[in-house]
Design a protein around this motif. Structure first.
Motif, mmCIF file in Angstrom:
data_model
loop_
_atom_site.group_PDB
_atom_site.id
_atom_site.type_symbol
_atom_site.label_atom_id
_atom_site.label_comp_id
_atom_site.label_asym_id
_atom_site.label_seq_id
_atom_site.Cartn_x
_atom_site.Cartn_y
_atom_site.Cartn_z
ATOM 1 N N LYS A 1 0.838 -1.213 0.000
ATOM 2 C CA LYS A 1 0.000 0.000 0.000
ATOM 3 C C LYS A 1 0.866 1.254 0.000
ATOM 4 O O LYS A 1 0.595 2.209 -0.736
ATOM 5 C CB LYS A 1 -0.915 0.005 1.229
ATOM 6 C CG LYS A 1 -2.084 -0.952 1.150
ATOM 7 C CD LYS A 1 -2.897 -0.887 2.447
ATOM 8 C CE LYS A 1 -4.077 -1.821 2.426
ATOM 9 N NZ LYS A 1 -4.829 -1.813 3.706
ATOM 10 N N ALA A 2 1.918 1.249 0.815
ATOM 11 C CA ALA A 2 2.799 2.420 0.918
ATOM 12 C C ALA A 2 3.546 2.658 -0.389
ATOM 13 O O ALA A 2 3.695 3.805 -0.839
ATOM 14 C CB ALA A 2 3.791 2.223 2.062
ATOM 15 N N ARG B 1 -1.685 5.271 -11.538
ATOM 16 C CA ARG B 1 -2.317 4.064 -11.002
ATOM 17 C C ARG B 1 -2.806 3.121 -12.098
ATOM 18 O O ARG B 1 -2.698 1.898 -11.977
ATOM 19 C CB ARG B 1 -3.473 4.482 -10.083
ATOM 20 C CG ARG B 1 -3.986 3.428 -9.127
ATOM 21 C CD ARG B 1 -2.999 3.020 -8.060
ATOM 22 N NE ARG B 1 -2.392 4.058 -7.286
ATOM 23 C CZ ARG B 1 -2.855 4.528 -6.136
ATOM 24 N NH1 ARG B 1 -3.955 4.050 -5.615
ATOM 25 N NH2 ARG B 1 -2.186 5.468 -5.469
ATOM 26 N N SER B 2 -3.341 3.673 -13.180
ATOM 27 C CA SER B 2 -3.901 2.837 -14.253
ATOM 28 C C SER B 2 -2.823 2.073 -15.030
ATOM 29 O O SER B 2 -3.134 1.178 -15.818
ATOM 30 C CB SER B 2 -4.706 3.700 -15.234
ATOM 31 O OG SER B 2 -3.858 4.620 -15.900
ATOM 32 N N LEU C 1 -0.018 -5.475 -10.511
ATOM 33 C CA LEU C 1 0.371 -6.110 -9.253
ATOM 34 C C LEU C 1 0.765 -7.573 -9.467
ATOM 35 O O LEU C 1 0.013 -8.347 -10.058
ATOM 36 C CB LEU C 1 -0.788 -6.083 -8.255
ATOM 37 C CG LEU C 1 -1.069 -4.817 -7.451
ATOM 38 C CD1 LEU C 1 -2.150 -5.114 -6.406
ATOM 39 C CD2 LEU C 1 0.173 -4.266 -6.784
ATOM 40 N N HIS C 2 1.936 -7.952 -8.950
ATOM 41 C CA HIS C 2 2.376 -9.352 -9.001
ATOM 42 C C HIS C 2 1.978 -10.118 -7.749
ATOM 43 O O HIS C 2 1.935 -11.351 -7.768
ATOM 44 C CB HIS C 2 3.898 -9.413 -9.156
ATOM 45 C CG HIS C 2 4.361 -9.273 -10.568
ATOM 46 N ND1 HIS C 2 5.225 -10.159 -11.161
ATOM 47 C CD2 HIS C 2 4.078 -8.340 -11.508
ATOM 48 C CE1 HIS C 2 5.463 -9.781 -12.412
ATOM 49 N NE2 HIS C 2 4.775 -8.671 -12.634
ATOM 50 N N SER C 3 1.732 -9.417 -6.659
ATOM 51 C CA SER C 3 1.363 -10.066 -5.403
ATOM 52 C C SER C 3 0.383 -9.162 -4.652
ATOM 53 O O SER C 3 0.121 -8.043 -5.084
ATOM 54 C CB SER C 3 2.611 -10.327 -4.548
ATOM 55 O OG SER C 3 3.297 -9.110 -4.281
ATOM 56 N N ALA D 1 -5.956 -4.984 -4.859
ATOM 57 C CA ALA D 1 -6.134 -4.303 -6.141
ATOM 58 C C ALA D 1 -7.343 -3.376 -6.177
ATOM 59 O O ALA D 1 -7.228 -2.214 -6.573
ATOM 60 C CB ALA D 1 -6.207 -5.326 -7.275
ATOM 61 N N GLU D 2 -8.484 -3.888 -5.762
ATOM 62 C CA GLU D 2 -9.712 -3.082 -5.843
ATOM 63 C C GLU D 2 -9.609 -1.829 -4.972
ATOM 64 O O GLU D 2 -9.928 -0.726 -5.415
ATOM 65 C CB GLU D 2 -10.924 -3.927 -5.441
ATOM 66 C CG GLU D 2 -12.238 -3.254 -5.778
ATOM 67 C CD GLU D 2 -13.435 -4.181 -5.622
ATOM 68 O OE1 GLU D 2 -14.561 -3.668 -5.692
ATOM 69 O OE2 GLU D 2 -13.246 -5.405 -5.424
#
Length: 199
Positions: free
Chosen positions: A41-42, A52-53, A57-59, A64-65
């Protein structure tokens, strides 16, 4: 053109990521396998809402949402474990999916859920010592039958071999070591970008 984050922290990392986007980076893969939810998150917050778009994300996919990210990447191991219904659910929610594969046979067998896949290592890895394929992937992709999924070259990609890689039939390529192991990551990115523009 895609850039993958270094798995561990790099000096001036966020500033470099911002500079890459300012120079035209299309997608940035956040591959931080050891990150906790809080750290992820940080990190995403530090990159900022503006980009952001363009984040993948790999993990920590469950974030995500909440983070407003609609691109997820699955490792080969995770892909083999995931239920097809879950993939269908992601597609229904217009979440873009990508994955990693290591043979053209695995690529040809991919389900239609994936927008693109990394095939690696095409060349000897820059970021991992003694990591290379025991087959010639530039030759192997002549056996490609899957044309619904984009084929993205990964592993040892740098300015000197981009043209050769695209000419062999790859749709795109991803950079890792040539960015994060460089004294001047942005200069290396621009060199790669120039080759694509002139190709």
């Amino acid at each position: 053109m895609i850039v993958i984050s270094n798995p561990t922290a790099i000096a001036n990392e966020i500033n470099t990521i911002h500079a890459l986007f300012e120079h035209g980076l299309e997608l940035f893969h956040v591959r931080k396998p050891d990150f906790s939810e809080k750290e992820m998150k940080a990190f995403v917050a530090a990159i900022g809402l503006k980009y952001r778009s363009k984040l993948v994300l790999h993990s920590q996919h469950q974030l995500a949402e909440d983070l407003g990210i609609n691109r997820l990447h699955f490792s080969e191991k995770t892909r083999k474990q995931i239920d097809p219904e879950t993939l269908y659910h992601y597609n229904e929610k217009r979440i873009h999916l990508s994955t990693s594969i290591h043979t053209i046979e695995a690529f040809n067998d991919l389900r239609i859920f994936f927008q693109y896949a990394f095939l690696s290592p095409v060349f000897a890895s820059i970021s991992k010592s003694n990591y290379q394929s025991n087959i010639d992937l530039l030759e192997a992709i002549q056996n490609r039958t899957n044309h619904q999924t984009k084929l993205v070259a990964l592993g040892g990609i740098e300015a000197e071999n981009i043209q050769k890689t695209l000419a062999a039939g790859f749709d795109d390529f991803a950079l890792l070591g040539t960015i994060w192991n460089a004294e001047n990551p942005i200069k290396n990115f621009e060199l790669c970008q120039q080759i694509v523009l002139s190709y």
